[in-house]
Design a protein around this motif. Sequence first.
Motif, mmCIF file in Angstrom:
data_model
loop_
_atom_site.group_PDB
_atom_site.id
_atom_site.type_symbol
_atom_site.label_atom_id
_atom_site.label_comp_id
_atom_site.label_asym_id
_atom_site.label_seq_id
_atom_site.Cartn_x
_atom_site.Cartn_y
_atom_site.Cartn_z
ATOM 1 N N VAL A 147 -4.421 56.515 -12.472
ATOM 2 C CA VAL A 147 -3.601 57.673 -12.866
ATOM 3 C C VAL A 147 -4.401 58.432 -13.908
ATOM 4 O O VAL A 147 -4.902 57.841 -14.847
ATOM 5 C CB VAL A 147 -2.266 57.229 -13.483
ATOM 6 N N ARG A 175 6.703 59.784 -12.310
ATOM 7 C CA ARG A 175 5.323 60.117 -12.686
ATOM 8 C C ARG A 175 4.956 59.420 -13.993
ATOM 9 O O ARG A 175 3.861 58.866 -14.141
ATOM 10 C CB ARG A 175 5.184 61.640 -12.825
ATOM 11 N N ASN A 176 5.888 59.417 -14.960
ATOM 12 C CA ASN A 176 5.606 58.786 -16.243
ATOM 13 C C ASN A 176 5.568 57.262 -16.122
ATOM 14 O O ASN A 176 4.740 56.598 -16.765
ATOM 15 C CB ASN A 176 6.640 59.232 -17.275
ATOM 16 N N SER A 208 -3.430 61.875 -14.962
ATOM 17 C CA SER A 208 -2.822 63.049 -15.563
ATOM 18 C C SER A 208 -1.320 62.887 -15.703
ATOM 19 O O SER A 208 -0.666 62.154 -14.971
ATOM 20 C CB SER A 208 -3.143 64.300 -14.757
ATOM 21 N N LEU A 209 -0.815 63.575 -16.709
ATOM 22 C CA LEU A 209 0.611 63.697 -16.956
ATOM 23 C C LEU A 209 0.944 65.174 -16.908
ATOM 24 O O LEU A 209 0.064 66.023 -17.056
ATOM 25 C CB LEU A 209 0.942 63.179 -18.363
ATOM 26 N N ASN A 210 2.199 65.510 -16.730
ATOM 27 C CA ASN A 210 2.628 66.882 -16.939
ATOM 28 C C ASN A 210 2.218 67.304 -18.353
ATOM 29 O O ASN A 210 2.282 66.502 -19.292
ATOM 30 C CB ASN A 210 4.145 66.949 -16.757
ATOM 31 N N GLU A 264 -2.867 71.716 -16.439
ATOM 32 C CA GLU A 264 -3.024 70.359 -15.904
ATOM 33 C C GLU A 264 -4.248 70.204 -15.005
ATOM 34 O O GLU A 264 -4.927 69.200 -15.042
ATOM 35 C CB GLU A 264 -1.776 69.968 -15.100
ATOM 36 N N ALA A 296 2.207 56.475 -14.796
ATOM 37 C CA ALA A 296 1.142 56.715 -15.774
ATOM 38 C C ALA A 296 1.082 55.606 -16.818
ATOM 39 O O ALA A 296 -0.010 55.215 -17.256
ATOM 40 C CB ALA A 296 1.351 58.067 -16.460
#
Lengths: 266, 266
Positions: free
Chosen positions: A242, B136-137, A244-246, A219, B140
Amino acid sequence: MTPIPIEDPDDPRLAAYTRMRERDLVGREGRFIAEGEVVLRVLLSPRARFRVESVLLSPERLPGLAPALTGLDAPVYLAAKAVMGAVAGFPIHRGVLAVGLRGPDPAPDALVPAGPALLVGLVGLANHDNVGGLFRNAAAFGADAVLLDAETCDPLYRKAIRVSAGTSLTVPFARLPTGDGLLDLCERQALVPVALSPRGEAITGLPPLPRALLLLGTEGPGLPEALMARARRVAIPMAPGVDSLNVAVAGAVALHRLGGERLARL
Amino acid sequence: MTPIPIEDPDDPRLAAYTRMRERDLVGREGRFIAEGEVVLRVLLSPRARFRVESVLLSPERLPGLAPALTGLDAPVYLAAKAVMGAVAGFPIHRGVLAVGLRGPDPAPDALVPAGPALLVGLVGLANHDNVGGLFRNAAAFGADAVLLDAETCDPLYRKAIRVSAGTSLTVPFARLPTGDGLLDLCERQALVPVALSPRGEAITGLPPLPRALLLLGTEGPGLPEALMARARRVAIPMAPGVDSLNVAVAGAVALHRLGGERLARL
């Protein structure tokens, strides 16, 4: 299948289950530990790629699991949870363990199907949760195989198997020494290497790619620039600010785009 | 911002940081703990919805964080890591903590924008990793807010904030007593309630929904049937034999479909 009761934690037949956490770190010479009912059921199913060396259950788990164990060509040991904990070195609350045999790793090229192909390539992923999660997502979206560079952690590490919901026992995988090796394989096998980058073309507009390999890196630093330069760079659209994502989540969205349309027609 | 050195773990100015794990469980009377640099930087940014009561740093972390702390209207305490650990009750390796003030929860209806709207509704999600991951999602993919039923765990729990990469401090959320309340809100607000179900219509063929609320339940039992019956049921196409994804991953794919096309045009 005749279960074999064992009462002595030092019984040599349980040697492969001893000091479990230390041996998670140093490896098990061709063996791996499967834990919990979900994982054991996958290991016992025809989908699993690995042979079972033995199963170790607490006696109260036997009735529920007995049907899945019929026909198993390996010993099933029964030990009270206190004995299991003494062997493993920590409490085994669920009372379900097994030892599997890794066997030889397949050759990477042997895992690429003729015709439509969707593979995943992991570069430098040292986190077992992420690797386990990515196997689960690879299985869900119909990927044919996962290829790993030398820095990526072991999909048969105990926790990785658990987080993968057992899919690291079913989705074929192989190792290449470097990320560059993944790109070379793409050339040999006529696979389009796809990499995620905030500056890539929108994945929502990507045409169908009948033969693709999705490259995923860590990441923070992401994929090395040299690999990026050799790949088709695509972006998952995200809200402003935003970026980045996991990595397992980003992989799922990309695999859904790359494989999902095909699955929707099944 | 003049940092205030503290050497005594019993200093009353550090009372909000004491016995951190026990108080994670019982709550903090209107306060929450932010830990680590990523989360602190979000808490200090204009995007955060919450006021800072105090910051607690190990001295070596001050130079790097000082620019972010300028203008902060709250005390910054400095204590050696050994003192921080004695206060918290366990080692604080990263040397970065802060206390935030929850303030009153907004009214759920106040979080629904006029015009295009994308909300997430969480029902019975008791796992902090999943709730953090879903925030988080949600961030995003541009969700406007997250609504939680009474069974869903606290997004301001220490670990949930960390897993959310700080986004549970920025994405507005509110609670409703029951899942049914979520469906009633959808009716009042003309939002299409969308639920994931293996037997639903393929999400790949879903028309754009300008006003939608994505309902997510636990991985095992899923959403109660009574809620499902009131929702538009959609399926994420998956490989034969696979019927579930991690809930945060499934949420990401669905939010990408529901919100991603809009984001791709930004």
